[in-house]
Write an enzyme that holds these catalytic residues in place. Structure first.
Site: not given
Ligand code: UD1
Length: 418
Positions: A22-23, A116, A121, A305, A397
């Site tokens: 998915k990711n 979610c 986020r 996850d 999803r």
């Molecule tokens: C992706 C995965 C999700 C997984 C997560 C962590 C996808 C579609 N989803 O989510 O399943 O749980 O990685 O392994 O690939 N953050 C910030 N600012 C930003 C971006 C992130 O502060 O601009 C923080 C987030 O709030 C969180 C951490 O960084 O605490 C990690 O987030 P991130 O690795 O970006 O997760 P996703 O890409 O949303």
């Protein structure tokens, strides 16, 4: 609303085949618009997140053709239009269109992404990355307008090794002028899969899978053929289910290295596994499970996850276990429902303490988010009697054909629309 009903207490026997990640697919579909030629992606998972991204392709007038497990995308007639909230809110990963449209047109307009509710986020790191490449970012209420006269390579250090920011910056930078270096990049296998896809289209990316990714901008990207890697989280979820109620359950089409941290923890608590080239078999065993502590971390650490399904397994371990969540602030929403099923769990300061073993008894629970939903399915499979899981859309999803896959190995599971 969709509900899943499970009659628990059955042993699961046979094999389950894992689909595409998915990711990865959620970034590959937006990445495909960076070329004007036809790309073919195979091993595409049949999940509703894939459908939601195809809806955005429709909105952008991108032609595509889906058949079993594959998609052919032809962006020749694409138009760069605003991605409204109706489309952006369906999933978090809609934001990859921001990087892809910026990379292709130097302009993207879209509303804040959905997904979610597992934490605040923010997307500040994505936007800072775009700005470093020369873009300006304006926000009007919930909408972002990102544009640049020219995108220029830059040195970007990510304060957090964010999966989303790493991919989005790669998408924006592949056609920028000059060299981009992303430091403290995320190292998840999905990032390598996306970099490989872009390289197959003619991009020049090195270092994906390490914490320094280098991107030499190119003018032109061309057609290609690409395969999505197996979903390590889907695999991990079924491996955990195998540990809970499997009878030599084989999980097929897995890259075992991608689930190393899970395998180590399972072996530590006494689960017996046979790890093959592309499969993991959970062996039948009479071992009493030992308690443990898990702490979620970025790859190759224990994945957040899988934290929720793993918590279910710890209700079967004898003694006190701990689960520490370090990535998301709001990822314990499954706990009240596990307690309702009979688990002994306390949660404080992002740490859950589980005392086991406990017997679980079926009742009505909620899939509050995708992986909490997977945890509910795992718990329902071992609970006595019937469990009804509401808001089951969340589960669909990210888990393709979950009802069919579990039924095929002996589970009594049904999905209904109410
Ligand atoms: C992706 C995965 C999700 C997984 C997560 C962590 C996808 C579609 N989803 O989510 O399943 O749980 O990685 O392994 O690939 N953050 C910030 N600012 C930003 C971006 C992130 O502060 O601009 C923080 C987030 O709030 C969180 C951490 O960084 O605490 C990690 O987030 P991130 O690795 O970006 O997760 P996703 O890409 O949303």
């Amino acid at each position: 609303m969709k509900i899943i009903e499970i009659e628990g207490g059955r042993s699961l026997e046979g094999s389950i085949r894992i689909g595409g990640a998915k990711n990865a697919i959620v970034a590959l579909i937006p990445a495909a618009i960076l070329t004007d030629e036809e790309v073919t992606i195979c091993n595409v998972p049949e999940i509703t997140d894939t459908n939601a991204l195809c809806d955005i392709l429709d909105l952008l007038h991108v032609n595509y053709n889906r058949s079993t497990e594959s998609i052919v995308i032809n962006p020749k007639e694409i138009i760069n239009t605003e991605i409204s909230e109706q489309y952006s809110k369906k999933l978090r990963a809609s934001y990859y269109f921001m990087g892809a449209l910026l990379g292709k047109y130097k302009k993207a307009e879209m509303y804040f992404p959905g997904g979610c509710s597992i934490g605040a986020r923010p997307i500040d790191l994505h936007l800072k990355g775009f700005e470093a490449l020369g873009a300006t970012v304006r926000s009007e209420k919930n909408k972002y307008i990102v544009e640049a006269e020219e995108l220029r390579g830059a040195n970007i250090y990510l304060d957090i090794a964010s999966v989303g920011a790493t991919i989005n910056i790669m998408l924006a930078a592949v056609k920028a002028k000059g060299k981009t270096i992303i430091d403290n990049a995320a190292k998840e296998p999905e990032i390598v899969n996306i970099a490989t896809f872009l390289n197959n289209m003619g991009a020049k990316i090195t270092g994906a899978g390490t914490s320094t990714i280098k991107i030499e901008g190119v003018d032109y990207l061309h057609k290609c053929f690409h395969e999505v890697i197996p979903d390590r989280i889907e695999a991990g979820t079924y491996i955990i289910i195998g540990a809970l109620c499997g009878k030599n359950l084989k999980i097929d089409n897995v890259i075992p290295e991608h689930v190393d941290s899970l395998i180590s923890k399972l072996e530590e608590i006494g689960v017996e596994l046979e790890v093959g080239q592309d499969y993991v078999r959970v062996l039948e065993s009479t071992n009493e499970l030992k308690p443990t502590t898990i702490k979620t971390a970025v790859y190759p650490g224990f994945p957040t996850d899988l934290q929720q399904p793993f918590t279910v397994l710890l209700t079967k371990a004898s003694g006190k276990s701990k689960v520490m969540e370090t990535i998301w602030e709001n990822r314990f929403m499954h706990i009240p429902y596990l307690k309702a099923l009979g688990a002994d769990i306390e949660e404080k300061n992002q740490t859950a303490t589980i005392i086991g073993p406990t017997e679980l008894t079926g009742c009505e629970v909620v899939a509050t988010d995708l992986r909490a939903g997977a945890a509910m399915v795992a718990a329902a499979l071992i609970a006595t009697g019937k469990t009804t899981i509401t808001s089951a859309e969340h589960i669909l999803r990210g888990y393709e054909q979950i009802v069919e896959k579990l039924s095929s190995v002996g589970a009594k599971i049904e999905i209904k629309e109410i």
